[in-house]
Design a protein around this motif. Structure first.
Motif, PDB file in Angstrom:
ATOM      1  N   LEU A 136       0.806  -1.209   0.000  1.00 17.11           N
ATOM      2  CA  LEU A 136       0.000   0.000   0.000  1.00 17.11           C
ATOM      3  C   LEU A 136       0.844   1.266   0.000  1.00 17.11           C
ATOM      4  CD1 LEU A 136      -2.648  -0.941   2.734  1.00 17.11           C
ATOM      5  CD2 LEU A 136      -2.775  -1.349   0.271  1.00 17.11           C
ATOM      6  N   ALA A 137       0.617   2.120  -0.984  1.00 13.66           N
ATOM      7  CA  ALA A 137       1.123   3.496  -0.900  1.00 13.66           C
ATOM      8  C   ALA A 137       0.228   4.259   0.080  1.00 13.66           C
ATOM      9  CB  ALA A 137       1.091   4.149  -2.273  1.00 13.66           C
ATOM     10  N   PHE A 138       0.624   5.474   0.442  1.00 15.71           N
ATOM     11  CA  PHE A 138      -0.160   6.224   1.433  1.00 15.71           C
ATOM     12  C   PHE A 138       0.053   7.719   1.204  1.00 15.71           C
ATOM     13  CE2 PHE A 138      -1.658   7.621   5.575  1.00 15.71           C
ATOM     14  CZ  PHE A 138      -2.677   6.711   5.853  1.00 15.71           C
ATOM     15  N   ASP A 139      -1.013   8.420   0.805  1.00 14.80           N
ATOM     16  CA  ASP A 139      -0.904   9.832   0.464  1.00 14.80           C
ATOM     17  C   ASP A 139      -0.957  10.719   1.707  1.00 14.80           C
ATOM     18  OD1 ASP A 139      -0.598  12.020  -1.176  1.00 14.80           O
ATOM     19  OD2 ASP A 139      -2.408  11.671  -2.351  1.00 14.80           O
ATOM     20  N   TYR A 140      -0.542  11.959   1.525  1.00 12.56           N
ATOM     21  CA  TYR A 140      -0.624  12.974   2.579  1.00 12.56           C
ATOM     22  C   TYR A 140      -2.082  13.357   2.859  1.00 12.56           C
ATOM     23  CZ  TYR A 140       4.395  14.232   2.482  1.00 12.56           C
ATOM     24  OH  TYR A 140       5.761  14.226   2.592  1.00 12.56           O
ATOM     25  N   ASN A 141      -2.308  13.909   4.030  1.00 15.71           N
ATOM     26  CA  ASN A 141      -3.547  14.626   4.300  1.00 15.71           C
ATOM     27  C   ASN A 141      -3.560  15.872   3.414  1.00 15.71           C
ATOM     28  OD1 ASN A 141      -5.134  16.873   5.690  1.00 15.71           O
ATOM     29  ND2 ASN A 141      -5.651  15.182   7.037  1.00 15.71           N
ATOM     30  N   HIS A 142      -4.714  16.181   2.837  1.00 18.66           N
ATOM     31  CA  HIS A 142      -4.861  17.385   2.012  1.00 18.66           C
ATOM     32  C   HIS A 142      -6.053  18.197   2.493  1.00 18.66           C
ATOM     33  CE1 HIS A 142      -2.129  15.242  -0.637  1.00 18.66           C
ATOM     34  NE2 HIS A 142      -2.064  16.292  -1.444  1.00 18.66           N
ATOM     35  N   PHE A 155       2.188   9.733   8.186  1.00 18.84           N
ATOM     36  CA  PHE A 155       3.293   9.287   7.326  1.00 18.84           C
ATOM     37  C   PHE A 155       2.862   9.384   5.873  1.00 18.84           C
ATOM     38  CE2 PHE A 155       0.762   5.526   8.161  1.00 18.84           C
ATOM     39  CZ  PHE A 155       0.767   4.817   6.976  1.00 18.84           C
ATOM     40  N   PHE A 156       3.815   9.195   4.992  1.00 16.48           N
ATOM     41  CA  PHE A 156       3.578   9.272   3.550  1.00 16.48           C
ATOM     42  C   PHE A 156       4.446   8.239   2.864  1.00 16.48           C
ATOM     43  CE2 PHE A 156       5.508  10.943  -0.414  1.00 16.48           C
ATOM     44  CZ  PHE A 156       4.390  10.939  -1.240  1.00 16.48           C
ATOM     45  N   VAL A 157       3.859   7.510   1.907  1.00 15.61           N
ATOM     46  CA  VAL A 157       4.606   6.564   1.082  1.00 15.61           C
ATOM     47  C   VAL A 157       4.216   6.838  -0.363  1.00 15.61           C
ATOM     48  CG1 VAL A 157       5.121   4.146   0.600  1.00 15.61           C
ATOM     49  CG2 VAL A 157       4.536   4.848   2.931  1.00 15.61           C
ATOM     50  N   ALA A 158       5.179   7.256  -1.171  1.00 18.91           N
ATOM     51  CA  ALA A 158       4.912   7.714  -2.538  1.00 18.91           C
ATOM     52  C   ALA A 158       4.493   6.571  -3.464  1.00 18.91           C
ATOM     53  CB  ALA A 158       6.154   8.401  -3.104  1.00 18.91           C
ATOM     54  N   ASN A 159       3.633   6.904  -4.425  1.00 19.24           N
ATOM     55  CA  ASN A 159       3.202   5.922  -5.417  1.00 19.24           C
ATOM     56  C   ASN A 159       4.384   5.405  -6.239  1.00 19.24           C
ATOM     57  OD1 ASN A 159       0.387   5.895  -4.900  1.00 19.24           O
ATOM     58  ND2 ASN A 159       0.188   7.864  -5.939  1.00 19.24           N
ATOM     59  N   ARG A 169      10.011  -7.923  -6.952  1.00 12.83           N
ATOM     60  CA  ARG A 169       9.722  -9.333  -6.702  1.00 12.83           C
ATOM     61  C   ARG A 169       8.482  -9.762  -7.474  1.00 12.83           C
ATOM     62  NH1 ARG A 169      12.271 -11.573  -2.146  1.00 12.83           N
ATOM     63  NH2 ARG A 169      10.492 -12.929  -1.684  1.00 12.83           N
ATOM     64  N   ALA A 170       8.525 -10.979  -7.969  1.00 21.08           N
ATOM     65  CA  ALA A 170       7.417 -11.475  -8.790  1.00 21.08           C
ATOM     66  C   ALA A 170       6.121 -11.599  -7.998  1.00 21.08           C
ATOM     67  CB  ALA A 170       7.792 -12.834  -9.392  1.00 21.08           C
ATOM     68  N   ASN A 171       6.223 -11.745  -6.686  1.00 24.60           N
ATOM     69  CA  ASN A 171       5.011 -11.951  -5.886  1.00 24.60           C
ATOM     70  C   ASN A 171       4.606 -10.694  -5.100  1.00 24.60           C
ATOM     71  OD1 ASN A 171       7.246 -12.174  -4.168  1.00 24.60           O
ATOM     72  ND2 ASN A 171       6.147 -13.495  -2.718  1.00 24.60           N
ATOM     73  N   TRP A 172       5.054  -9.537  -5.561  1.00 24.26           N
ATOM     74  CA  TRP A 172       4.602  -8.279  -4.964  1.00 24.26           C
ATOM     75  C   TRP A 172       3.773  -7.486  -5.970  1.00 24.26           C
ATOM     76  CZ3 TRP A 172       9.470  -6.054  -1.961  1.00 24.26           C
ATOM     77  CH2 TRP A 172       9.677  -6.829  -0.811  1.00 24.26           C
ATOM     78  N   GLU A 173       2.601  -7.055  -5.536  1.00 28.40           N
ATOM     79  CA  GLU A 173       1.751  -6.162  -6.305  1.00 28.40           C
ATOM     80  C   GLU A 173       1.693  -4.829  -5.563  1.00 28.40           C
ATOM     81  OE1 GLU A 173       0.306  -6.993  -9.174  1.00 28.40           O
ATOM     82  OE2 GLU A 173       0.805  -9.134  -9.176  1.00 28.40           O
ATOM     83  N   TRP A 174       1.055  -3.823  -6.156  1.00 28.19           N
ATOM     84  CA  TRP A 174       0.973  -2.551  -5.428  1.00 28.19           C
ATOM     85  C   TRP A 174      -0.381  -1.894  -5.599  1.00 28.19           C
ATOM     86  CZ3 TRP A 174       1.261   2.804  -7.060  1.00 28.19           C
ATOM     87  CH2 TRP A 174       1.278   2.994  -8.442  1.00 28.19           C
ATOM     88  N   ILE A 175      -0.726  -1.117  -4.592  1.00 28.63           N
ATOM     89  CA  ILE A 175      -1.973  -0.360  -4.541  1.00 28.63           C
ATOM     90  C   ILE A 175      -1.602   1.104  -4.342  1.00 28.63           C
ATOM     91  CG2 ILE A 175      -4.047   0.065  -3.150  1.00 28.63           C
ATOM     92  CD1 ILE A 175      -4.213  -2.927  -2.632  1.00 28.63           C
ATOM     93  N   CYS A 176      -2.074   1.958  -5.232  1.00 34.92           N
ATOM     94  CA  CYS A 176      -1.707   3.372  -5.159  1.00 34.92           C
ATOM     95  C   CYS A 176      -2.552   4.098  -4.115  1.00 34.92           C
ATOM     96  CB  CYS A 176      -1.874   4.044  -6.524  1.00 34.92           C
ATOM     97  SG  CYS A 176      -3.591   4.259  -7.047  1.00 34.92           S
ATOM     98  N   ARG A 198      -3.217  -1.976  -8.615  1.00 33.54           N
ATOM     99  CA  ARG A 198      -4.361  -2.881  -8.591  1.00 33.54           C
ATOM    100  C   ARG A 198      -5.594  -2.271  -7.932  1.00 33.54           C
ATOM    101  NH1 ARG A 198      -3.769  -7.073 -12.169  1.00 33.54           N
ATOM    102  NH2 ARG A 198      -1.677  -7.984 -12.021  1.00 33.54           N
ATOM    103  N   ALA A 199      -5.412  -1.183  -7.183  1.00 35.06           N
ATOM    104  CA  ALA A 199      -6.525  -0.540  -6.476  1.00 35.06           C
ATOM    105  C   ALA A 199      -6.026   0.800  -5.966  1.00 35.06           C
ATOM    106  CB  ALA A 199      -7.019  -1.416  -5.322  1.00 35.06           C
ATOM    107  N   VAL A 200      -6.894   1.521  -5.268  1.00 36.00           N
ATOM    108  CA  VAL A 200      -6.554   2.811  -4.658  1.00 36.00           C
ATOM    109  C   VAL A 200      -6.830   2.715  -3.160  1.00 36.00           C
ATOM    110  CG1 VAL A 200      -7.060   5.287  -4.576  1.00 36.00           C
ATOM    111  CG2 VAL A 200      -7.158   4.058  -6.760  1.00 36.00           C
ATOM    112  N   LYS A 201      -5.884   3.179  -2.359  1.00 30.04           N
ATOM    113  CA  LYS A 201      -6.003   3.116  -0.909  1.00 30.04           C
ATOM    114  C   LYS A 201      -6.355   4.481  -0.327  1.00 30.04           C
ATOM    115  CE  LYS A 201      -5.250   2.206   3.524  1.00 30.04           C
ATOM    116  NZ  LYS A 201      -6.302   1.548   4.339  1.00 30.04           N
TER     117      LYS A 201
END
Length: 415
Positions: A136-142, A155-159, A169-176, A198-201
């Motif tokens: 999971l990525a994680f956006d800032y409060n806006h 906290f913040f984790v960029a897309n 890794r072949a077995n890692w997917e991501w959610i923006c 694969r989705a939006v968090k």
């Protein structure tokens, strides 16, 4: 009767009563994750609970849909950022929170927090096993003006960073994660979809977006067109303080994206807290449990193909009593429940009371002992073994709850 003796007896009685009332909260298994080697010792690896955990399951379809990508921001604050308040003793709850998370993920700051987090996470699943983790990525409060508000962000984790990590890794997917109030929100969504998200968090109480606001309509229209599901927290929020908009966690606010045809995954099945509800006559307010509101929405025929729940965190001590027995019995909803671990929270030892699960009749004592040991080695395996062994009145979570890949691969926008 001696007055001192009487007061002492009264105090002892009160303390005993308080301990009994709060017995589930006693840290009987300690406060720290021992961070033992992920490879289980033979006596655990060969135990039937572990050996047979995948029995009847297709490992390639086991996609853990709720894995937080965290760090300390030491590598690059533009990729991972943590609010300085979490390192300040003047903010004791946040200070403790960070240390709990770091211990849960077995972060070794001496080798770099960001790198250490990834190294430990990678060691918990074998790429050849077929099991996938959705990071999971994680956006800032806006704010309403569309500007980011770091002072209200935990906290913040960029897309871009999340995508690059998942590609390793072949077995890692991501959610923006894209805040809908951003001026570039639609552009960011398009980029994420084109780059494999694969989705939006969302976490509305912390990030500061109101899911029921008309401001989100264009965002929802884009989600629907891109066929991106929305994985959004609902219910009371404790892990990230953010802007303090607990009312944004009311699951009924998710009616708006549903009306736009967006597939919505309600994190934790909204299994914490209550929201204001209009009573009969004159607008009198009373409390409505968020979990009950979620269940009612799930059973509305119009939501059959749009509304889902994820099982992340539902075994935690503060959620289990209300959620688990009900969800295990809800066979009519099982095909719309998706398993997620909420890692690294699964590594926070006192957040799970196996004694409580035994007392509730959901777990056998001998099973609990084995599962407790697994947590110190591998919190992801701990989550899977625990949920696979929950039993209430002959009901278990079925295979399709864990085989979540089909949900994310259906209507695949990746072409």
């Amino acid at each position: 009767m001696n007055r001192r003796w009487f007061l002492g007896a009264a105090a002892l009685s009160f303390a005993t009563g308080a301990a009994w009332w709060g017995r589930d909260w006693l840290p009987l298994r300690g406060l720290r994750n021992l961070c033992l080697a992920p490879a289980l010792p033979d006596r655990l690896a060969e135990h039937p609970l572990v050996r047979d955990v995948l029995l009847g399951l297709d490992p390639a379809k086991l996609w853990d849909c709720h894995v937080h990508l965290l760090g300390t921001g030491d590598s690059d604050p533009a990729k991972v950022w943590v609010n300085p308040a979490l390192d300040s003793v003047w903010h004791p709850s946040q200070f403790l929170q960070k240390r709990l998370y770091s211990n849960a993920a077995c972060v070794d700051d001496s080798v770099g927090g960001d790198a250490s987090f990834l190294e430990r996470l990678a060691s918990l699943t074998a790429p050849h096993s077929g099991m996938h983790l959705m990071l999971l990525a994680f956006d800032y409060n806006h704010g309403l003006d569309g500007r980011r508000r770091p002072e209200l962000s935990t906290f913040f984790v960029a897309n871009e960073y999340t995508r690059s990590v998942a590609a390793r890794r072949a077995n890692w997917e991501w959610i923006c994660s894209v805040h809908p109030y951003r001026d570039d929100a639609l552009e960011a969504l398009e980029w994420a979809a084109a780059n494999g998200a694969r989705a939006v968090k969302w976490l509305p109480p912390a990030m500061g977006m109101d899911p029921a606001s008309p401001r989100c309509d264009r965002f929802y229209q884009t989600l629907q067109r891109l066929k991106l599901p929305l994985l959004t927290h609902a219910g009371h929020e404790l892990a990230a303080e953010g802007g303090g908009h607990q009312d944004y966690g009311d699951p009924r606010r998710l009616r708006r994206p549903l009306e736009h045809g967006v597939r919505v995954i309600v994190a934790h099945c909204a299994s914490l807290g209550e929201s204001a509800d209009s009573g009969e006559g004159g607008g009198v307010s009373r409390g409505l449990r968020n979990f009950q509101a979620f269940l009612a929405m799930m059973r509305e025929p119009a939501h059959e193909k749009l509304l889902f729940g994820d099982l992340s965190a539902v075994t935690q001590i503060n959620r289990a009593p209300e959620a688990l027995q009900t969800l295990l019995l809800a066979e009519d909803l099982h095909h719309r429940l998706l398993n997620g671990s909420d890692y690294p929270l699964t590594g926070i030892v006192p957040l799970f009371s196996l004694y409580q699960l035994q007392r509730l009749g959901l777990l056998e004592a001998r099973t609990a002992q084995v599962i407790a040991e697994i947590q110190h080695h591998n919190p992801l395996l701990f989550d899977l073994v625990l949920k696979r062994n929950l039993l209430w009145k002959g009901h278990r979570f079925p295979r399709q709850v864990f085989e979540t890949a089909d949900f994310f691969l259906s209507n695949d926008h990746h072409g």
